[in-house]
Design an enzyme around this catalytic site. Structure first.
Site, short mmCIF file in Angstrom:
data_model
loop_
_atom_site.label_atom_id
_atom_site.label_comp_id
_atom_site.label_asym_id
_atom_site.label_seq_id
_atom_site.Cartn_x
_atom_site.Cartn_y
_atom_site.Cartn_z
N ASP A 134 -6.98 4.58 -4.51
CA ASP A 134 -7.63 4.45 -3.21
C ASP A 134 -8.23 5.84 -2.95
O ASP A 134 -8.45 6.60 -3.91
CB ASP A 134 -6.62 4.01 -2.13
CG ASP A 134 -7.29 3.61 -0.81
OD1 ASP A 134 -7.78 2.48 -0.72
OD2 ASP A 134 -7.34 4.44 0.12
N LYS A 186 0.86 -1.19 0.00
CA LYS A 186 0.00 0.00 0.00
C LYS A 186 0.89 1.23 0.00
O LYS A 186 2.06 1.16 0.43
CB LYS A 186 -0.88 0.01 1.24
CG LYS A 186 -2.11 0.89 1.14
CD LYS A 186 -3.27 0.24 0.42
CE LYS A 186 -4.40 1.23 0.21
NZ LYS A 186 -5.59 0.56 -0.35
P1 NDP Z 1 -12.79 8.06 -2.82
O1 NDP Z 1 -11.71 9.05 -2.61
O2 NDP Z 1 -13.34 7.85 -4.18
O3 NDP Z 1 -14.02 8.40 -1.86
C1 NDP Z 1 -13.86 8.46 -0.47
C2 NDP Z 1 -15.16 8.96 0.13
O4 NDP Z 1 -15.10 8.82 1.54
C3 NDP Z 1 -15.41 10.43 -0.16
O5 NDP Z 1 -16.78 10.67 -0.23
C4 NDP Z 1 -14.79 11.10 1.07
O6 NDP Z 1 -15.35 12.37 1.38
C5 NDP Z 1 -15.15 10.11 2.16
N1 NDP Z 1 -14.14 10.19 3.21
C6 NDP Z 1 -12.82 9.90 3.09
N2 NDP Z 1 -12.19 10.12 4.25
C7 NDP Z 1 -13.13 10.58 5.09
C8 NDP Z 1 -13.10 10.98 6.44
N3 NDP Z 1 -11.95 10.95 7.16
N4 NDP Z 1 -14.26 11.37 7.01
C9 NDP Z 1 -15.43 11.38 6.29
N5 NDP Z 1 -15.52 11.02 5.00
C10 NDP Z 1 -14.38 10.61 4.42
O7 NDP Z 1 -12.23 6.68 -2.20
P2 NDP Z 1 -12.73 5.21 -2.47
O8 NDP Z 1 -14.20 5.19 -2.67
O9 NDP Z 1 -11.84 4.61 -3.49
O10 NDP Z 1 -12.35 4.49 -1.08
C11 NDP Z 1 -13.26 4.41 0.02
C12 NDP Z 1 -12.84 3.31 0.95
O11 NDP Z 1 -12.82 2.05 0.25
C13 NDP Z 1 -11.44 3.45 1.57
O12 NDP Z 1 -11.45 2.89 2.86
C14 NDP Z 1 -10.59 2.58 0.66
O13 NDP Z 1 -9.41 2.13 1.31
C15 NDP Z 1 -11.56 1.43 0.40
N6 NDP Z 1 -11.27 0.62 -0.79
C16 NDP Z 1 -11.21 1.19 -2.03
C17 NDP Z 1 -10.99 0.40 -3.13
C18 NDP Z 1 -11.04 0.94 -4.53
O14 NDP Z 1 -11.03 0.12 -5.46
N7 NDP Z 1 -11.13 2.26 -4.73
C19 NDP Z 1 -10.70 -1.05 -3.00
C20 NDP Z 1 -10.89 -1.57 -1.65
C21 NDP Z 1 -11.13 -0.73 -0.61
P3 NDP Z 1 -14.47 13.70 1.14
O15 NDP Z 1 -14.36 13.83 -0.35
O16 NDP Z 1 -15.27 14.78 1.77
O17 NDP Z 1 -13.14 13.47 1.80
#
Ligand code: NDP
Length: 445
Positions: free
Chosen positions: A166, A126
């Site tokens: 991510d 990662k």
């Molecule tokens: P994105 O950046 O596309 O979206 C993240 C979302 O979560 C945004 O809406 C963001 O809001 C919100 N968010 C992030 N951090 C916080 C926080 N500290 N408090 C509140 N809201 C938060 O990321 P992904 O959708 O790709 O990833 C989401 C999760 O899924 C993560 O845990 C990631 O590790 C996991 N994941 C992702 C994969 C992938 O293929 N993308 C694969 C497996 C797991 P804001 O924009 O306001 O920060």
């Protein structure tokens, strides 16, 4: 925990001070391994547990870049190459101000077992940076990605380490990262990154894969009880890649997602989320959730609390780690929630997991339920290696089969170790034994 396992945990805490998320992730896995070590004591021989909790390589580097006003910024970049027993290191890059060594280590550690569950010959790693992309211009994002890759390029490669996206890293960032890698190496190594655009080596279904897979896993869990998602109310957190495609698949399977969120608050839309509008706001305009509410009669924005305050049948945490605590779990259970499938990595705190397991509801840890993303990344690597491209139906059918296989492996391992229906034990035991067997075969390295 047994003495032998407890000692390993204490060593991890002592050696990685202040890295609370890493300690949490290690504890959850080691606790699950008690019955595995009791049945197969050789897994504790030759310091195998001590080796598996220590990254093979940790790279920390300076990322200098210049903003539009000419000011120089310095961020910190990370790549933790955790375990290569099963294949090249594989795992995403996260750009978020909260990123530090402990967060990347927890994610890399989880990734080892998740990747093992996919059965696709990929190790765990990662990376990321404490860079905040919010509010940055296109030029700033591009220059940051170029500077980040200028250092990272010397450490990665299609047979060595294959990063992906991510939080904060989507198709746009992967494009800038790939462009810089190609320039530095003078080589079109498509297999060096996944999550690429379709015109330059990306795979159909990769964008959808994590969210789709999470919902498919929830459906498989429900099927063990003779139930389906049809008509079920769903709370989703996040409004990024994972959340959007979890909502899409849930709707395809007849469920009714009614919430999503970002760091500014959560939206409740009792009529069911308008997915086209959500995609327009988040994917096209890169806006905030309030922009959805302004255009959607009946939807409301709540700036205090979490989506878990809304009574639902199914909860899909798809935002970030530790976003669902013990109190949130109690509220969900009181509201009748009977299924939790994690789209995010480690979104439930240990207290929340304990509450779900004590209540006997269907609970899937992220390393099992969100493995569809990395599984489809491995499919992208396969297509790149064969210089071929599958249609959506082919990639999607492979994803569906992989998720069913992961589900069944978890069920079988939970039964084997005497706790049927315990998907935490099932995922950790099945993932661990696959990696451990290969580490033993490779000798002490
Ligand atoms: P994105 O950046 O596309 O979206 C993240 C979302 O979560 C945004 O809406 C963001 O809001 C919100 N968010 C992030 N951090 C916080 C926080 N500290 N408090 C509140 N809201 C938060 O990321 P992904 O959708 O790709 O990833 C989401 C999760 O899924 C993560 O845990 C990631 O590790 C996991 N994941 C992702 C994969 C992938 O293929 N993308 C694969 C497996 C797991 P804001 O924009 O306001 O920060």
């Amino acid at each position: 925990m047994q003495d032998v396992v407890e000692k390993v945990y204490e060593q991890v805490v002592a050696r990685n001070r202040g890295e609370a998320e890493f300690h949490q992730a290690v504890r959850e896995v080691l606790e699950s391994l008690d019955p595995v070590i009791a049945k197969h004591p050789h897994y504790a021989d030759n310091a195998l547990l001590e080796r598996i909790v220590e990254p093979e390589r940790q790279i920390i580097f300076r990322v200098p870049w210049v903003d539009d006003a000419g000011t120089v910024h310095v961020n910190r970049g990370f790549r933790i190459e955790f375990n290569s027993a099963l294949g090249p290191y594989k795992g995403g890059l996260r750009f978020h101000p909260s990123v530090n060594a402990g967060i990347i280590k927890f994610l890399g550690f989880e990734q080892i077992f998740k990747n093992a569950l996919t059965n696709q010959g990929i190790g765990g790693g990662k990376g990321g940076a404490d860079f905040d992309p919010h509010g940055r211009s296109e030029g700033e994002i591009m220059r940051f990605c170029q500077s980040f890759m200028t250092e990272l390029a010397r450490h990665i490669g299609p047979a060595t380490d294959v990063p992906a996206g991510d939080i904060g890293v989507g198709g746009r960032e992967i494009g800038y990262l790939f462009g810089q890698y190609k320039r530095l190496r003078n080589a079109y190594d498509a297999g060096v990154l996944t999550g690429k655009g379709l015109a330059w080596g990306g795979s159909l279904a990769r964008t959808e894969a994590t969210g789709y897979g999470t919902v498919l896993f929830a459906a498989s869990m429900l099927a063990t009880k003779g139930e389906t998602l049809e008509g079920k109310k769903v709370a989703v957190s996040g409004a990024g890649n994972v959340a959007i495609y979890a909502i899409e698949k849930a709707q395809q399977l007849g469920a009714v997602p009614i919430t999503f969120s970002d760091s500014s608050g959560y939206v409740v839309d009792e009529a069911g989320v308008d997915l086209d509008l959500l995609k327009q706001v988040k994917e096209v305009e890169r806006g905030r959730v309030k922009d959805y509410v302004e255009r959607r009669p009946g939807a409301r924005l709540v700036t205090k609390g979490r989506p878990w305050d809304v009574p639902v049948d199914v909860a899909l945490p798809c935002a970030t780690q530790n976003e669902l605590d013990g109190d949130n779990a109690a509220t969900l259970l009181r509201g009748g929630c009977a299924v939790v499938a994690e789209g995010a990595n480690m979104p439930s705190t240990p207290e929340a997991v304990e509450a779900f397991q004590s209540a006997g509801i269907l609970y899937a840890p992220g390393k099992a339920s969100n493995a569809g993303g990395v599984a489809t990344s491995a499919l992208e690597m396969e297509q790149n290696a064969g210089r071929t491209r599958w249609d959506f139906a082919t990639a999607d059918a492979k994803l569906t089969a992989i998720m069913a296989d992961i589900h069944d492996s978890c069920v079988a391992a939970a039964e084997e170790y005497g706790r049927p229906g315990d998907y935490v034990l099932g995922a950790n035991a099945a993932g661990f034994t696959r990696v451990a067997d290969v580490m033993i075969a490779h000798g002490i390295v």
